[in-house]
Design a protein around this motif. Structure first.
Motif, short mmCIF file in Angstrom:
data_model
loop_
_atom_site.label_atom_id
_atom_site.label_comp_id
_atom_site.label_asym_id
_atom_site.label_seq_id
_atom_site.Cartn_x
_atom_site.Cartn_y
_atom_site.Cartn_z
N PRO A 9 0.85 -1.19 0.00
CA PRO A 9 0.00 0.00 0.00
C PRO A 9 0.89 1.24 0.00
O PRO A 9 1.90 1.27 0.70
N LEU A 246 -5.37 0.62 11.90
CA LEU A 246 -4.77 0.44 10.57
C LEU A 246 -4.16 1.75 10.11
O LEU A 246 -4.73 2.81 10.34
N GLU A 248 -4.40 3.93 7.46
CA GLU A 248 -5.28 4.14 6.32
C GLU A 248 -4.69 5.23 5.43
O GLU A 248 -4.37 6.32 5.91
N SER A 654 -13.91 -1.77 1.91
CA SER A 654 -12.83 -1.56 0.94
C SER A 654 -13.12 -0.30 0.15
O SER A 654 -14.21 0.29 0.24
N ARG A 670 -5.35 -0.11 -0.01
CA ARG A 670 -4.69 -1.12 0.83
C ARG A 670 -3.89 -2.11 -0.01
O ARG A 670 -3.39 -3.10 0.52
N TYR A 719 -0.09 -6.87 7.07
CA TYR A 719 -0.46 -5.46 7.06
C TYR A 719 0.00 -4.82 8.36
O TYR A 719 0.26 -5.50 9.35
#
Ligand SMILES: Nc1nc2c(c(=O)[nH]1)N[C@H]1C(S)=C(S)[C@@H](COP(=O)(O)OP(=O)(O)OC[C@H]3O[C@@H](n4cnc5c(=O)[nH]c(N)nc54)[C@H](O)[C@@H]3O)O[C@H]1N2
Ligand SMILES: Nc1nc2c(c(=O)[nH]1)N[C@H]1C(S)=C(S)[C@@H](COP(=O)(O)OP(=O)(O)OC[C@H]3O[C@@H](n4cnc5c(=O)[nH]c(N)nc54)[C@H](O)[C@@H]3O)O[C@H]1N2
Ligand SMILES: [Mo]
Length: 762
Positions: A9, A246, A248, A654, A670, A719
């Motif tokens: 990503p 996360l 993002e 998503s 991602r 991730y």
């Protein structure tokens, strides 16, 4: 669709990817010109309100006031593709059950009303008159309490008002809404804390703020137009402190696809100045840490005789329970805070210091706070933090829940609620001369329980995809098949239609982007955005089929069919002229909607009254209340964070979906392409559990309640997220969610903290 593949990503949100993606999507739906024309009117005065997210619509819109995902939503609605009567002749419903969510909706728009035919297992065309008459005949003899009337948050204020009135005349408050799975924790939490159930900031506050706290919301995917407001704030040097497990993309940096200079030079704006990868469910602990650091700074200020850190004046004049809250914060030790939040004392102290220097602070949040067992406390803790420095009722400050569906807040405003105390029942009785039911209706979780145990017999859906959006998929599908009646008012085919009750109707409607012609001429509708501003919306595109009725017309005709002798509402007149419904809304809610008809076209919309702005508190004690959490974690029953034992799963959206609508299988930000069957996991947990990146696993819910819940064949994808947690896509992971695993006071399914174990796929 590409083969599944994965890339690192990277790159900012927005950027060239967005522009290219918009033209690709118009081509894919076969509408290069129709689509481009519609997009020019998106979120403009006299245009239409985007059907994607609910973010505020500026009074001074950009030439193209839409984002990539808004464009995708538009193209998806006005697509040239059709799921027409012929399509349904070719496919039995048992066959369609094997189709994916994407495949079902991608067939295109529904074109004719249909009834399920048991002999052929197909939906076959039926006339509107016949369908509505038969539905009314099914409903009339039923106990009103056994029918549930769901709404997904897209229908207009006009349709929603009519729908809620019809259901109350029918005899129940069974009006669950998608917000029961979404921001109900906000509505409940804010009401108790500050006396309103909605956010307190408007776009202007973004121009005046000094600091933004950003909790659990994925702006780049779910409300991209807000990136402009965040980018402008960043250009003024405003710190944005983010809490999200996360990393993002949209929260890290942004390139404005509508700025030629930025696009040509590849300039990007750093959005988050601080990015705290809090553990999922760790926000109460993190905010407690911030508050604790503030009290400590305040102690130092007192000792050194300098200006206080806490806004003592605000706290004394306007709030209640500060003593209990201070005691709670002081007695919570740093070790627990660090353990539950996954963040260090020093990073929390640093962010508290920045917060303490800002005069006006906005707290933004989304599903990362609301969808937890203690989702209501999550929201209330953020309010507590803001109140310590008087960040309510001050320009540039306030609380900002980012609502989901484009009119979800508005539906609640005009009466769609299962809680009788939130509906103006006396007023309805006075205006329409009937006795509205006073008993509490079923919310989403209670409706699911009723469907599973068989006490709910009929389910009517104004939009949405209930069966796919709710928890406990397996039991729900079985219960759904046992319903006597399912009625779906919809634009596109989805799983809640393909699986169906004994008697089933699928009623196709106009979308908001389409021209709505009625007996008195073209009609417009209205919506409320996330900041409490109301906007008119005028359809632009030709309807997908001549047989479509507007949602308002369908509801009005259904009501007229159910109550043929009812004389106090002229349903047909209302459906012929929506301004009559707006007049009725204005009469029912005179303080919210004065001069509704003309003000709806005001640039930027007209704002609902917001007492918090004047520091007036409509709580039971007329104060803003500090409320202590029950626990330091948002998920007390899944407190598990060692490398052995269960992991905490949070479900996410998503870049290629709108809730259960899957536009495509890519998640560009991602780095996931061509598949949604992935499970994001940290490098440490992959090796700690003896797996490798790319392994296929079965995910099993880890709670001993006797029910086996699993999802197979998810691909482990490394991730950057905290140890002990994994993330997977909604709705693919919904079979893992126990129905009882919901927020305590709001009953929002706790979709952000499901305890799971992983095993290698056999
Ligand atoms: N394009 C697009 N737009 C949408 C939607 C869509 O599906 N697609 N859906 C609409 C709807 S109905 C809604 S409600 C909104 C949803 O928009 P969001 O509120 O952004 O909801 P989610 O996508 O579920 O993502 C929640 C974010 O919270 C983070 N998170 C998860 N657990 C935690 C936690 O415990 N703490 C913190 N601090 N963060 C956490 C996740 O990493 C993720 O970034 O978007 C609306 N807009
Ligand atoms: N695991 C997990 N589950 C979740 C969530 C999560 O984060 N994780 N999020 C929850 C949230 S926040 C929400 S809001 C719910 C969403 O739940 P819903 O609102 O029920 O679901 P949607 O996917 O938005 O509904 C899509 C369908 O709406 C219909 N539709 C689209 N436009 C229109 C229209 O204009 N009129 C009509 N009548 N129908 C239309 C189409 O048929 C389409 O198939 O899901 C919840 N479920
Ligand atoms: Mo939502």
């Amino acid at each position: 669709m590409s083969k599944p593949h994965f890339v690192e990503p990277g790159g900012p949100a927005g950027g060239w990817g967005s522009v290219k993606a918009v033209s690709t999507v118009l081509l894919k739906e076969h509408i290069p010109f129709k689509g481009a024309k519609a997009l020019a009117a998106q979120n403009k005065v006299n245009g239409f309100a985007c059907v994607s997210c609910a973010w505020a619509k500026s009074a001074k819109p950009h030439p193209f006031e839409f984002c990539e995902n808004g464009a995708m939503a538009t193209a998806w609605e006005i697509t040239a593709k059709r799921a027409d009567a012929d399509f349904f002749k070719q496919h039995t419903l048992s066959e369609l059950e094997s189709w994916s969510d994407h495949e079902l909706e991608a067939r295109g728009r529904l074109t004719v009303p249909m009834r399920w035919d048991a002999a052929t297992d197909r939906y076959l065309e039926v006339s509107w008159e016949q369908a509505l008459k038969e539905i009314a005949q099914e409903l009339q003899p039923l106990d009103p309490k056994s029918a549930v009337w769901y709404t997904s948050g897209r229908a207009s204020l006009e349709t929603s008002y009519l729908y809620a009135l019809m259901v109350r005349m029918y005899g129940s408050n069974n009006l669950p809404d998608s917000s029961n799975m979404c921001h109900e924790s906000t509505s409940v939490g804010l009401q108790e804390s500050i006396g309103v159930g909605v956010g307190t900031v408007v776009l202007k506050d973004f121009e005046q703020t000094d600091c933004i706290l950003f909790f659990g919301q994925n702006v780049g995917t779910n409300s991209p137009r807000m990136l402009h407001d965040l980018q402008d704030a960043r250009k003024r040097g405003i710190p944005i402190i983010t809490f999200n497990p996360l990393r993002e993309r949209g929260l890290v940096s942004f390139t404005n696809p509508q700025s030629p200079v930025q696009m040509l030079t590849g300039q990007e704006t750093v959005i988050s100045t601080h990015y705290h990868q809090v553990k999922p469910g760790g926000d109460i602990a993190a905010i407690t840490g911030l508050c604790k650091a503030l009290f400590e700074l305040d102690d130092l200020a007192i000792a050194s005789n300098s200006d206080r850190i806490l806004d003592i004046d605000f706290i004394q004049t306007h709030t209640s329970e500060i003593e209990a809250f201070a005691a709670y914060v002081r007695q919570t030790d740093w070790q627990n805070i660090e353990q539950e939040s996954g963040l260090t004392r020093s990073e929390l102290e640093e962010s508290a210091r920045i917060y303490s220097q800002a005069k006006a602070v906005i707290g933004i949040f989304g599903m990362g706070l609301t969808q937890h067992r203690n989702g209501v406390h999550n929201v209330q803790m953020l309010v507590n933090l803001l109140m310590l420095r008087g960040n309510l009722g001050r320009p540039g400050a306030g609380i900002c829940p980012v609502r989901g569906h484009s009119n979800v807040q508005g539906q609640r405003t005009v009466g769609i609620t299962e809680k009788p105390e939130l509906a103006p029942l006396d007023k309805l009785a006075e205006l329409y001369h009937f006795e509205p039911p006073r008993e509490k209706g079923l919310n989403t979780v209670e409706s699911c329980a009723g469907i599973i145990d068989g006490s709910v017999k009929a389910f009517i859906s104004l939009g949405g995809n209930f069966l796919r959006a709710v928890p406990e998929t397996n039991q729900m599908e079985a219960g759904w098949r046992n319903l006597r009646l399912t009625v779906n008012i919809a634009t596109k085919l989805n799983r809640s239609h393909v699986i169906h009750g004994e008697v089933a109707y699928l009623l196709p409607c106009l979308g908001r982007i389409e021209v709505d012609r009625q007996a008195t001429g073209e009609q417009t509708v209205s919506v409320e955005d996330s900041t409490g501003c109301m906007h008119g919306s005028r359809g632009q595109a030709e309807p997908a089929s001549e047989a479509l009725l507007s949602e308002t017309q369908i509801v009005a005709r259904l009501a007229a069919a159910i109550f043929p002798d009812q004389k106090n509402v002229d349903w047909h007149a209302w459906a012929a002229d929506y301004s009559l419904i707006r007049q009725a809304i204005e009469k029912t809610y005179p303080s919210i909607f004065p001069d509704f008809e003309s003000r709806q076209w005001q640039p930027g919309g007209f704002r609902r009254p917001m007492p918090v702005v004047n520091r007036e508190w409509n709580t039971s004690n007329k104060k803003a209340n500090f409320i202590c959490p029950d626990d330091l974690t948002a998920d007390p029953d899944t407190r598990i964070f060692e490398t052995e034992g269960p992991l905490r799963l949070f479900t996410i959206r998503s870049d290629g979906q709108f809730n259960t609508t899957v536009y495509h299988l890519d998640d560009r930000f991602r780095g996931v392409y061509g598949t949604r069957k992935v499970l994001f996991i940290s490098e440490e947990d992959i090796s700690g559990h003896g797996f490798k990146d790319g392994d296929l696993v079965t995910v099993t819910t880890a709670c001993n309640d006797g029910v086996v819940r699993k999802v197979e064949n998810l691909r482990l994808t490394t991730y950057d997220l905290p140890i002990g947690s994994v993330a997977g896509y909604f709705p693919e992971c919904n079979p893992l969610m126990p129905l009882w695993h919901h927020a305590k006071k709001s009953m929002v399914p706790a979709a952000k903290s499901i305890p799971v174990t992983l095993s290698l796929q056999a």
